[in-house]
Design a protein around this motif. Sequence first.
Motif, PDB file in Angstrom:
ATOM      1  N   PHE A 188       0.875  -1.179   0.000  1.00 19.11           N
ATOM      2  CA  PHE A 188       0.000   0.000   0.000  1.00 19.11           C
ATOM      3  C   PHE A 188       0.907   1.221   0.000  1.00 19.11           C
ATOM      4  O   PHE A 188       1.740   1.392   0.883  1.00 19.11           O
ATOM      5  N   ILE A 189       0.748   2.065  -1.009  1.00 19.04           N
ATOM      6  CA  ILE A 189       1.602   3.245  -1.139  1.00 19.04           C
ATOM      7  C   ILE A 189       0.758   4.508  -0.993  1.00 19.04           C
ATOM      8  O   ILE A 189      -0.468   4.482  -1.169  1.00 19.04           O
ATOM      9  N   THR A 190       1.397   5.599  -0.679  1.00 18.20           N
ATOM     10  CA  THR A 190       0.652   6.842  -0.444  1.00 18.20           C
ATOM     11  C   THR A 190       1.015   7.950  -1.433  1.00 18.20           C
ATOM     12  O   THR A 190       0.363   8.986  -1.452  1.00 18.20           O
ATOM     13  N   LYS A 191       2.042   7.735  -2.253  1.00 19.72           N
ATOM     14  CA  LYS A 191       2.437   8.735  -3.233  1.00 19.72           C
ATOM     15  C   LYS A 191       3.021   8.031  -4.453  1.00 19.72           C
ATOM     16  O   LYS A 191       3.727   7.028  -4.332  1.00 19.72           O
ATOM     17  N   ALA A 192       2.709   8.566  -5.648  1.00 23.97           N
ATOM     18  CA  ALA A 192       3.254   7.997  -6.886  1.00 23.97           C
ATOM     19  C   ALA A 192       3.184   9.045  -7.987  1.00 23.97           C
ATOM     20  O   ALA A 192       2.503  10.057  -7.870  1.00 23.97           O
TER      21      ALA A 192
END
Length: 332
Positions: free
Chosen positions: A239-243
């Motif tokens: 789970f990532i929060t920035k891309a």
Amino acid sequence: MFLKKFLMEHIEVVIKTDDKKTFEMLSQYPIQMHKKNQTKIKIMVRKDSFDSISTNGYNEINHSFNVSPEIKIKQFCNGKADLIFRFTEFSKLCISRDFEKNCITCSYDGEIDDCRNFICAVVEIFVVNIIYTLDFLPLHGAVIAKDDLCIALCGTSGSGKSSTVLQLLPQDAKLLSNDLFYLDTKSGDVYSLDKTFGVRETSFAPVKKQCENIKKFAPSIYSTDQQYYDMQEYLKERFITKAKLNAIFMVKISDSIEPRISVGKNILKEFLKGCIFPSTCINKTINFLDCYRNIQSNCFLGQIELPNFKGLPIEYDKPLITWQEIYEFLNT
């Protein structure tokens, strides 16, 4: 009293409430690395008598608060703050919003069960209104990434966004959001604003299998038609929060028996008109021409058409969309 801070890339959300279920429903925000100079947003939901609320110093304005347009209210404004109460359906609810201090207080005098969902909707729109003031674009849709490719899946409710995510996720992908995120149109960076995932019953095997895996965890929010799960807990480092966003696909159900990825027509216009959240803020805060230019310079725009799952053979057990197909399409 329940209290929690959610530290995100640009905002810090502080939730304080005396109702456990409301607290669980409001705790949708992902926790990221804490950075200095964040914009602090305070959310308070409490049981309190408000019979003596005074509107002195406030001017009554036309009803512009339309989370639910059919619910008539009295709204009083004073600069960057307002009072909202005397609802036709929620006579024991008062909402005070201060856009200068980024603070919202929801007071209820009686039982909260009848107005809990409405309060959560009001709070969500308050938060994204502040996101607007930071020059970001809040959007309704899913964002998923693999390796160096990050795509947004947008569309109307029931268009197949979540089902597409659940087919792409097992293919070594990472999830940024399944419902709400915000975009920096200048840089093309996207940020998560919601860590929950609503799971509905389905008979389509590739989606059903993922739903069963998710449901091994305890749901974080219960709803009448589906249960919501904490994907930050489920996916952990996936789970990532920035891309960096590379492509935006409008997802829709079609009469075709085969899935199809295409350039489509008027995709950007459809995206900007249908996916900006809340849509009531569009005319006031967004320069469409700038959005067109910035998004087109940073992202590819396309369309994914899916067959109706109900029309597929019950033994159909392959994903309708794969990362390989997306890569091949973008490279042609």
